[in-house]
Design a protein around this motif. Structure first.
Motif, PDB file in Angstrom:
ATOM      1  N   SER A  94       0.820  -1.211   0.000  1.00 60.60           N
ATOM      2  CA  SER A  94       0.000   0.000   0.000  1.00 60.60           C
ATOM      3  C   SER A  94       0.855   1.263   0.000  1.00 60.60           C
ATOM      4  O   SER A  94       0.409   2.316  -0.434  1.00 60.60           O
ATOM      5  CB  SER A  94      -0.955   0.003   1.194  1.00 60.60           C
ATOM      6  OG  SER A  94      -0.219  -0.053   2.395  1.00 60.60           O
ATOM      7  N   LYS A  95       2.100   1.155   0.480  1.00 57.06           N
ATOM      8  CA  LYS A  95       2.999   2.313   0.477  1.00 57.06           C
ATOM      9  C   LYS A  95       3.757   2.437  -0.853  1.00 57.06           C
ATOM     10  O   LYS A  95       4.290   3.494  -1.168  1.00 57.06           O
ATOM     11  CB  LYS A  95       3.982   2.209   1.634  1.00 57.06           C
ATOM     12  CG  LYS A  95       3.298   2.314   2.990  1.00 57.06           C
ATOM     13  CD  LYS A  95       4.296   2.504   4.086  1.00 57.06           C
ATOM     14  CE  LYS A  95       3.771   2.727   5.452  1.00 57.06           C
ATOM     15  NZ  LYS A  95       2.448   2.503   5.812  1.00 57.06           N
ATOM     16  N   LEU A  96       3.804   1.357  -1.618  1.00 55.87           N
ATOM     17  CA  LEU A  96       4.525   1.362  -2.900  1.00 55.87           C
ATOM     18  C   LEU A  96       3.620   1.642  -4.098  1.00 55.87           C
ATOM     19  O   LEU A  96       4.083   2.128  -5.116  1.00 55.87           O
ATOM     20  CB  LEU A  96       5.202   0.000  -3.140  1.00 55.87           C
ATOM     21  CG  LEU A  96       6.184  -0.513  -2.114  1.00 55.87           C
ATOM     22  CD1 LEU A  96       6.666  -1.892  -2.511  1.00 55.87           C
ATOM     23  CD2 LEU A  96       7.355   0.442  -1.978  1.00 55.87           C
ATOM     24  N   LEU A  97       2.348   1.291  -3.967  1.00 56.47           N
ATOM     25  CA  LEU A  97       1.438   1.306  -5.111  1.00 56.47           C
ATOM     26  C   LEU A  97       0.262   2.234  -4.859  1.00 56.47           C
ATOM     27  O   LEU A  97      -0.558   1.978  -3.983  1.00 56.47           O
ATOM     28  CB  LEU A  97       0.930  -0.127  -5.364  1.00 56.47           C
ATOM     29  CG  LEU A  97       0.032  -0.358  -6.564  1.00 56.47           C
ATOM     30  CD1 LEU A  97       0.798  -0.160  -7.867  1.00 56.47           C
ATOM     31  CD2 LEU A  97      -0.563  -1.758  -6.517  1.00 56.47           C
ATOM     32  N   SER A  98       0.184   3.314  -5.630  1.00 51.01           N
ATOM     33  CA  SER A  98      -0.958   4.223  -5.484  1.00 51.01           C
ATOM     34  C   SER A  98      -2.132   3.706  -6.315  1.00 51.01           C
ATOM     35  O   SER A  98      -1.953   2.941  -7.265  1.00 51.01           O
ATOM     36  CB  SER A  98      -0.578   5.641  -5.918  1.00 51.01           C
ATOM     37  OG  SER A  98      -0.613   5.763  -7.317  1.00 51.01           O
ATOM     38  N   VAL A  99      -3.332   4.131  -5.954  1.00 52.33           N
ATOM     39  CA  VAL A  99      -4.533   3.702  -6.679  1.00 52.33           C
ATOM     40  C   VAL A  99      -4.445   4.101  -8.149  1.00 52.33           C
ATOM     41  O   VAL A  99      -4.858   3.362  -9.036  1.00 52.33           O
ATOM     42  CB  VAL A  99      -5.805   4.309  -6.035  1.00 52.33           C
ATOM     43  CG1 VAL A  99      -7.043   3.951  -6.822  1.00 52.33           C
ATOM     44  CG2 VAL A  99      -5.944   3.845  -4.601  1.00 52.33           C
ATOM     45  N   GLY A 100      -3.844   5.249  -8.433  1.00 49.55           N
ATOM     46  CA  GLY A 100      -3.725   5.730  -9.809  1.00 49.55           C
ATOM     47  C   GLY A 100      -2.658   5.025 -10.624  1.00 49.55           C
ATOM     48  O   GLY A 100      -2.469   5.326 -11.798  1.00 49.55           O
ATOM     49  N   ILE A 157      -7.031  -5.666  -4.014  1.00 51.26           N
ATOM     50  CA  ILE A 157      -6.563  -7.063  -3.931  1.00 51.26           C
ATOM     51  C   ILE A 157      -5.068  -7.085  -3.622  1.00 51.26           C
ATOM     52  O   ILE A 157      -4.615  -7.823  -2.745  1.00 51.26           O
ATOM     53  CB  ILE A 157      -6.863  -7.815  -5.251  1.00 51.26           C
ATOM     54  CG1 ILE A 157      -8.376  -7.999  -5.422  1.00 51.26           C
ATOM     55  CG2 ILE A 157      -6.141  -9.158  -5.280  1.00 51.26           C
ATOM     56  CD1 ILE A 157      -8.787  -8.404  -6.839  1.00 51.26           C
ATOM     57  N   LEU A 158      -4.312  -6.268  -4.329  1.00 55.07           N
ATOM     58  CA  LEU A 158      -2.862  -6.260  -4.139  1.00 55.07           C
ATOM     59  C   LEU A 158      -2.451  -5.720  -2.771  1.00 55.07           C
ATOM     60  O   LEU A 158      -1.587  -6.286  -2.105  1.00 55.07           O
ATOM     61  CB  LEU A 158      -2.195  -5.421  -5.234  1.00 55.07           C
ATOM     62  CG  LEU A 158      -2.152  -6.066  -6.613  1.00 55.07           C
ATOM     63  CD1 LEU A 158      -1.837  -5.029  -7.675  1.00 55.07           C
ATOM     64  CD2 LEU A 158      -1.125  -7.201  -6.635  1.00 55.07           C
ATOM     65  N   THR A 159      -3.064  -4.642  -2.346  1.00 59.39           N
ATOM     66  CA  THR A 159      -2.636  -4.007  -1.096  1.00 59.39           C
ATOM     67  C   THR A 159      -3.187  -4.695   0.143  1.00 59.39           C
ATOM     68  O   THR A 159      -2.558  -4.654   1.188  1.00 59.39           O
ATOM     69  CB  THR A 159      -3.000  -2.512  -1.088  1.00 59.39           C
ATOM     70  OG1 THR A 159      -4.406  -2.368  -1.294  1.00 59.39           O
ATOM     71  CG2 THR A 159      -2.239  -1.759  -2.164  1.00 59.39           C
ATOM     72  N   GLU A 160      -4.333  -5.336   0.039  1.00 61.12           N
ATOM     73  CA  GLU A 160      -4.893  -6.035   1.189  1.00 61.12           C
ATOM     74  C   GLU A 160      -4.224  -7.389   1.390  1.00 61.12           C
ATOM     75  O   GLU A 160      -4.122  -7.883   2.501  1.00 61.12           O
ATOM     76  CB  GLU A 160      -6.397  -6.237   1.022  1.00 61.12           C
ATOM     77  CG  GLU A 160      -7.175  -4.952   1.139  1.00 61.12           C
ATOM     78  CD  GLU A 160      -8.631  -5.103   0.741  1.00 61.12           C
ATOM     79  OE1 GLU A 160      -9.074  -6.239   0.461  1.00 61.12           O
ATOM     80  OE2 GLU A 160      -9.320  -4.081   0.684  1.00 61.12           O
ATOM     81  N   ALA A 161      -3.746  -7.987   0.321  1.00 59.25           N
ATOM     82  CA  ALA A 161      -3.178  -9.336   0.372  1.00 59.25           C
ATOM     83  C   ALA A 161      -2.028  -9.432   1.365  1.00 59.25           C
ATOM     84  O   ALA A 161      -2.020 -10.282   2.246  1.00 59.25           O
ATOM     85  CB  ALA A 161      -2.708  -9.741  -1.023  1.00 59.25           C
TER      86      ALA A 161
END
Length: 154
Positions: free
Chosen positions: A4-10, A144-148
């Motif tokens: 979640s710190k590496l990947l922004s929603v955009g 999916i990616l950030t919660e995993a």
């Protein structure tokens, strides 16, 4: 370190079809430019330069292209789901449809490797990949990616 710190929603996209690995890297560079204000050409060149050392297709339809760039404040990622898999010269010779690109500062050292390991662990999970392949909404893919990883880390 969390995705979640590496990947922004955009920085998550679904694309119908790309015609080449070069075009894929251009798309990832453009995504990084829009999401993180990186220079798209520099990001694209960095991915191509790293790929020339050896393919970043890790098998099972997954590619993890990455690059170290000058003047980057921190490690950032972009995720692309391809509706039509692309021939990528992967280790298992299978085309890829899930691509997680990672950009790190030149001097990031071990943090770059930790981020790459985190992404790799996440993308090796068959359940996560199945969910990614079953969805086309970028916000859902991001979730999916950030919660995993955050639920597995607990």
């Amino acid at each position: 370190m969390e995705l979640s710190k590496l990947l922004s929603v955009g920085a998550v996209r679904v694309v119908g079809q790309l015609t080449s690995k070069k075009r894929l890297f251009q798309e990832l560079g453009e995504m990084a430019s829009q999401a993180y204000r990186l220079n798209a050409a520099v990001a694209t060149d960095g991915l191509q330069e790293r790929e020339s050392l050896g393919p970043t297709g890790v098998g099972h339809g997954i590619a993890l292209p990455h690059a170290r760039l000058e003047e980057l404040p921190g490690i950032v990622g972009v995720f692309l789901r391809l509706e039509k898999p692309l021939d990528y010269d992967s280790v298992d010779r299978q085309p890829v449809d899930l691509v997680f690109g990672l950009f790190a500062p030149k001097d990031s050292g071990v943090d770059h490797l930790k981020a790459l390991a985190l992404v790799s662990r996440t993308m090796r999970d068959p359940a996560i990949c199945a969910k990614l392949r079953a969805n086309t909404d970028p916000a859902k893919l991001h979730a999916i990616l950030t919660e995993a990883r955050s639920t597995q880390a607990a």
